[in-house]
Write a protein that holds these residues in place. Structure first.
Motif: not given
Ligand SMILES: CNc1ncnc2c1ncn2[C@@H]1O[C@H](COP(=O)(O)O)[C@@H](O)[C@H]1O
Ligand SMILES: [Zn+2]
Length: 352
Positions: A253-259, A284-286, A290-303
């Motif tokens: 489970e990979l969380c780009l913005t979080s990392n 799996i992009i996760c 999303k609140g703490v890191f100001s992101t969304s799953l769409s944004q993670e896919y886009s990144i």
């Protein structure tokens, strides 16, 4: 429409699977405002509960934020509101299947117990079914590695109990919490017991370098790994760890913005996504929080697509392939596969 706007629409339109989302880390600013408006919470109004757009911190900063959020989310009413809003927000982001995870807490002041917390989350999940949201939601109980083995055993018993009375909405256990706290090896007997009882395991592993602990936990054969940031040699792991995970094809489970925001990875270009993706390993992009890191799953896919140059087909495949790693029954996987394939077809036609 500008090309960038079309792309934002594309990532939003992809039907998605979210498998790594902590309930209290997923609170949006709207829900936060609603909770802070309650009189007794006003005092926390100026505390930090989120990283702004480009802001970065450390893991330590993340855990400071969680302790503020936990003071705001300290009653069953708050838990119900948060869970309901989080589910609706994921549904609005075109997430079709969501596994939420959360740590049950006892709060004497408000009378919340671990059981009433779990029941509030389950009620929110149940009530969302009648709201036409087009999303299936499951629940994973989290073990916080700061809380010790006795609490973990209790969490396992609760997971089994609520799995049995929730018609399989509760599907498994997570291990999370400050990765520098305690020794995760202490929990191995609990995880082996959980597997015997038919519960799935999604464990935060190698979020920070710790070869011995990681190898011992990998031998339990978790069903999925959260982060795995430091599995590979250059990040403080080892070839042995990478080979073990690759050989057993344990999904990540990979969380780009979080990392990147929590600084366990220097920047998106150097994220371990690339290494695993190029190996053909299940990724799996996760969102993580999303609140703490100001992101969304769409944004993670886009990144992921922009950083690693993935084609629209590749991104759609990644979303479809995530279905194989959900903690749910085969007939639900089959239904999701059919509907994702149909959407894939339509999206590729319109993005030509
Ligand atoms: C940033 N990376 C992370 N690493 C480890 N644990 C994390 C985490 N992000 C969140 N949590 C875990 O989730 C809890 C908040 O949600 P819940 O109250 O359980 O819903 C945090 O207290 C922590 O234990
Ligand atoms: Zn996490």
């Amino acid at each position: 429409m500008a090309e960038s706007e079309t792309m934002v629409d594309f990532f939003h339109a992809i039907p998605k699977i979210e498998l790594h989302a902590h309930i209290n880390g997923s609170i949006s600013t709207g829900t936060m405002k609603k909770l802070l408006d309650r009189k007794e919470k006003k005092i926390l109004e100026h505390c930090k509960t989120t990283f702004e757009e480009a802001e970065r911190g450390t893991l330590d900063d993340c855990f400071k934020i969680f302790s503020v959020i936990h003071q705001i989310s300290d009653s069953t009413e708050a838990a119900y509101t948060i869970t309901t809003d989080v589910i609706r927000e994921f549904a609005e982001d075109n997430v079709k299947y969501l596994e939420l995870r959360s740590t049950p807490r006892d709060i004497a002041k408000t009378g919340m117990t671990k059981q009433s917390y779990i029941e509030a989350v389950l009620k929110a999940i149940e009530d969302c079914k009648s709201q036409d949201l087009d999303i299936v939601v499951k629940f994973i109980l989290a073990i916080d590695r700061r809380n010790g083995v006795e609490v973990a055993k209790e969490t396992l018993d609760l997971a089994e109990k609520y799995r049995n009375i929730s018609s399989d909405t509760v599907v498994g256990l997570d291990l999370s919490g400050d990765p520098y706290a305690g020794d995760a090896r202490d929990y191995i007997p609990v995880f082996r017991d959980a597997k015997r009882r038919g519960l799935k395991l999604a464990l935060h592993l190698a979020e920070v370098p710790n070869k011995e602990e990681t190898m011992a936990l990998l031998k339990v054969l978790p069903d999925r790994i959260g982060h795995g940031t430091c599995l590979h040699q250059e990040a403080g792991g080892s070839l042995e760890l990478v080979e073990f995970v690759a050989k057993h094809r344990i999904p990540l489970e990979l969380c780009l913005t979080s990392n990147v925001k929590g600084r366990t990875v220097s920047d998106f270009d150097n994220h371990q996504f690339k290494l695993w993706y190029d190996l053909g390993h299940p990724c799996i992009i996760c969102t993580d929080d999303k609140g703490v890191f100001s992101t969304s799953l769409s944004q993670e896919y886009s990144i992921a697509a922009n950083t690693f140059g993935l084609s629209n087909e590749a991104v759609l495949d990644m979303a479809c392939n995530s279905i194989e790693h959900i903690f749910a029954e085969d007939n639900l996987k089959a239904t999701l596969r059919d509907s994702f394939q149909e959407q894939r077809h339509l999206l590729l036609k319109t993005s030509d």
